[in-house]
Motif scaffolding. Structure first.
Motif, PDB file in Angstrom:
ATOM      1  N   ALA A  72       2.784   2.527 -41.914  1.00 26.05           N
ATOM      2  CA  ALA A  72       1.554   2.332 -41.168  1.00 26.05           C
ATOM      3  C   ALA A  72       0.360   2.751 -42.014  1.00 26.05           C
ATOM      4  O   ALA A  72       0.448   3.672 -42.824  1.00 26.05           O
ATOM      5  N   ILE A  73      -0.738   2.046 -41.803  1.00 30.15           N
ATOM      6  CA  ILE A  73      -2.039   2.455 -42.313  1.00 30.15           C
ATOM      7  C   ILE A  73      -2.855   2.779 -41.072  1.00 30.15           C
ATOM      8  O   ILE A  73      -2.990   1.945 -40.176  1.00 30.15           O
ATOM      9  N   ILE A  74      -3.362   3.996 -41.033  1.00 29.28           N
ATOM     10  CA  ILE A  74      -4.040   4.484 -39.842  1.00 29.28           C
ATOM     11  C   ILE A  74      -5.451   4.912 -40.207  1.00 29.28           C
ATOM     12  O   ILE A  74      -5.667   5.583 -41.216  1.00 29.28           O
ATOM     13  N   GLN A  75      -6.407   4.518 -39.376  1.00 32.47           N
ATOM     14  CA  GLN A  75      -7.757   5.040 -39.513  1.00 32.47           C
ATOM     15  C   GLN A  75      -7.833   6.256 -38.616  1.00 32.47           C
ATOM     16  O   GLN A  75      -7.706   6.146 -37.403  1.00 32.47           O
ATOM     17  N   THR A  76      -7.981   7.429 -39.212  1.00 33.82           N
ATOM     18  CA  THR A  76      -8.021   8.651 -38.428  1.00 33.82           C
ATOM     19  C   THR A  76      -9.432   8.882 -37.894  1.00 33.82           C
ATOM     20  O   THR A  76     -10.384   8.224 -38.303  1.00 33.82           O
ATOM     21  N   SER A  77      -9.526   9.812 -36.992  1.00 35.95           N
ATOM     22  CA  SER A  77     -10.832  10.206 -36.454  1.00 35.95           C
ATOM     23  C   SER A  77     -10.845  11.723 -36.344  1.00 35.95           C
ATOM     24  O   SER A  77      -9.850  12.385 -36.626  1.00 35.95           O
ATOM     25  N   ASP A  78     -11.955  12.264 -35.912  1.00 33.53           N
ATOM     26  CA  ASP A  78     -12.016  13.706 -35.732  1.00 33.53           C
ATOM     27  C   ASP A  78     -11.287  14.127 -34.454  1.00 33.53           C
ATOM     28  O   ASP A  78     -11.121  15.300 -34.192  1.00 33.53           O
ATOM     29  N   ARG A  79     -10.823  13.164 -33.675  1.00 33.91           N
ATOM     30  CA  ARG A  79     -10.016  13.431 -32.477  1.00 33.91           C
ATOM     31  C   ARG A  79      -8.654  12.776 -32.691  1.00 33.91           C
ATOM     32  O   ARG A  79      -8.542  11.546 -32.659  1.00 33.91           O
ATOM     33  N   PRO A  80      -7.581  13.558 -32.922  1.00 30.81           N
ATOM     34  CA  PRO A  80      -6.262  12.997 -33.241  1.00 30.81           C
ATOM     35  C   PRO A  80      -5.736  11.993 -32.218  1.00 30.81           C
ATOM     36  O   PRO A  80      -4.978  11.107 -32.556  1.00 30.81           O
ATOM     37  N   ASP A  81      -6.160  12.098 -30.962  1.00 29.65           N
ATOM     38  CA  ASP A  81      -5.681  11.159 -29.945  1.00 29.65           C
ATOM     39  C   ASP A  81      -6.397   9.817 -30.004  1.00 29.65           C
ATOM     40  O   ASP A  81      -6.110   8.923 -29.218  1.00 29.65           O
ATOM     41  N   VAL A  82      -7.325   9.649 -30.943  1.00 30.49           N
ATOM     42  CA  VAL A  82      -8.088   8.408 -31.047  1.00 30.49           C
ATOM     43  C   VAL A  82      -7.844   7.716 -32.388  1.00 30.49           C
ATOM     44  O   VAL A  82      -8.609   6.887 -32.816  1.00 30.49           O
ATOM     45  N   ASN A  83      -6.784   8.060 -33.075  1.00 27.01           N
ATOM     46  CA  ASN A  83      -6.467   7.379 -34.333  1.00 27.01           C
ATOM     47  C   ASN A  83      -6.119   5.920 -34.058  1.00 27.01           C
ATOM     48  O   ASN A  83      -5.551   5.593 -33.023  1.00 27.01           O
ATOM     49  N   GLN A  84      -6.469   5.043 -34.988  1.00 28.38           N
ATOM     50  CA  GLN A  84      -6.255   3.605 -34.811  1.00 28.38           C
ATOM     51  C   GLN A  84      -5.302   3.076 -35.883  1.00 28.38           C
ATOM     52  O   GLN A  84      -5.546   3.235 -37.072  1.00 28.38           O
ATOM     53  N   PHE A  85      -4.210   2.434 -35.438  1.00 30.13           N
ATOM     54  CA  PHE A  85      -3.276   1.799 -36.373  1.00 30.13           C
ATOM     55  C   PHE A  85      -3.900   0.493 -36.847  1.00 30.13           C
ATOM     56  O   PHE A  85      -4.160  -0.397 -36.055  1.00 30.13           O
ATOM     57  N   LEU A  86      -4.129   0.372 -38.156  1.00 30.06           N
ATOM     58  CA  LEU A  86      -4.667  -0.862 -38.723  1.00 30.06           C
ATOM     59  C   LEU A  86      -3.543  -1.783 -39.181  1.00 30.06           C
ATOM     60  O   LEU A  86      -3.657  -2.994 -39.112  1.00 30.06           O
ATOM     61  N   VAL A  87      -2.474  -1.201 -39.703  1.00 34.01           N
ATOM     62  CA  VAL A  87      -1.289  -1.943 -40.115  1.00 34.01           C
ATOM     63  C   VAL A  87      -0.091  -1.143 -39.646  1.00 34.01           C
ATOM     64  O   VAL A  87      -0.034   0.058 -39.825  1.00 34.01           O
ATOM     65  N   SER A  88       0.850  -1.794 -39.016  1.00 31.82           N
ATOM     66  CA  SER A  88       2.093  -1.147 -38.621  1.00 31.82           C
ATOM     67  C   SER A  88       3.177  -2.204 -38.722  1.00 31.82           C
ATOM     68  O   SER A  88       3.095  -3.241 -38.059  1.00 31.82           O
ATOM     69  N   GLU A  89       4.150  -1.972 -39.569  1.00 31.92           N
ATOM     70  CA  GLU A  89       5.151  -3.004 -39.812  1.00 31.92           C
ATOM     71  C   GLU A  89       6.522  -2.399 -40.057  1.00 31.92           C
ATOM     72  O   GLU A  89       6.657  -1.382 -40.720  1.00 31.92           O
ATOM     73  N   GLN A  90       7.544  -3.044 -39.497  1.00 30.61           N
ATOM     74  CA  GLN A  90       8.913  -2.669 -39.813  1.00 30.61           C
ATOM     75  C   GLN A  90       9.300  -3.369 -41.105  1.00 30.61           C
ATOM     76  O   GLN A  90       8.874  -4.488 -41.371  1.00 30.61           O
ATOM     77  N   LEU A  91      10.118  -2.696 -41.898  1.00 34.70           N
ATOM     78  CA  LEU A  91      10.439  -3.181 -43.233  1.00 34.70           C
ATOM     79  C   LEU A  91      11.839  -3.781 -43.293  1.00 34.70           C
ATOM     80  O   LEU A  91      12.736  -3.351 -42.576  1.00 34.70           O
ATOM     81  N   LYS A  92      12.019  -4.751 -44.150  1.00 36.49           N
ATOM     82  CA  LYS A  92      13.307  -5.433 -44.329  1.00 36.49           C
ATOM     83  C   LYS A  92      14.199  -4.684 -45.307  1.00 36.49           C
ATOM     84  O   LYS A  92      13.715  -3.984 -46.192  1.00 36.49           O
ATOM     85  N   ARG A  93      15.504  -4.889 -45.184  1.00 38.29           N
ATOM     86  CA  ARG A  93      16.470  -4.295 -46.102  1.00 38.29           C
ATOM     87  C   ARG A  93      16.260  -4.873 -47.500  1.00 38.29           C
ATOM     88  O   ARG A  93      15.974  -6.042 -47.673  1.00 38.29           O
ATOM     89  N   GLY A  94      16.450  -4.003 -48.500  1.00 36.44           N
ATOM     90  CA  GLY A  94      16.331  -4.430 -49.885  1.00 36.44           C
ATOM     91  C   GLY A  94      14.969  -4.099 -50.462  1.00 36.44           C
ATOM     92  O   GLY A  94      14.170  -3.386 -49.869  1.00 36.44           O
TER      93      GLY A  94
END
Length: 164
Positions: A72-94
């Protein structure tokens, strides 16, 4: 324009700093790669990047199982409950070479690996750079001929590549 890798330790040489992990996710470094394992949680780094600039993340991933581990690539904030996932991906074998484009608008970027029960996921050759320098490096440079398109200059001194 000069290419600058914003990920300060791309071959994981030396001690890793500013690492955090949660759950039972754990990371070890060997063979210039970060190996992350665990049944839950994640392992990640904060990375300082410029704001409001298109960025590129390029890396090599070697996963031991299909669609279990993720990143995941996450844009954090000064409030941990407001972080935004910019990229989230499951990865393939290999082994996969992956590329993501994103933009951080404020605060900080966080790069995370989520093993989710996988035996081992290895991440290496991480590059985070401005998209304009990445694109210029791929498409710019000196034009030369190749065997597929030989140089047609009549003067052999001005030929480049495969001059037949």
């Amino acid at each position: 324009m000069q290419r600058i890798n914003l990920f300060t330790n791309p071959v994981f040489a030396g001690p890793l700093t500013h690492v955090s992990n949660w759950g039972d996710a754990n990371g070890t470094v060997r063979d210039n790669a970060l190996h992350v394992t665990g049944t839950s949680g994640g392992y990640g780094f904060n990375v300082a990047v410029p704001f409001n600039v298109p960025l590129v993340l390029s890396m090599r991933v070697d996963a031991s199982e299909d669609n279990v581990a993720g990143m995941a690539i996450i844009q954090t904030s000064d409030r941990p409950d407001v972080n935004q996932f910019l990229v989230s991906e499951q990865l393939k074998r290999g082994i996969s070479d992956v590329l993501y484009r994103f933009k951080i608008t404020d605060h900080m970027m966080r790069f995370e690996i989520h093993p989710n029960g996988i035996r081992d996921i290895a991440v290496s050759n991480i590059i985070i750079e401005r998209a304009d320098t990445y694109d210029a490096a791929l498409g710019g440079g000196i034009l030369a001929s190749s065997p597929a398109t030989p140089c047609h200059s009549a003067d052999a001194a001005h030929r480049a590549g495969d001059a037949r």
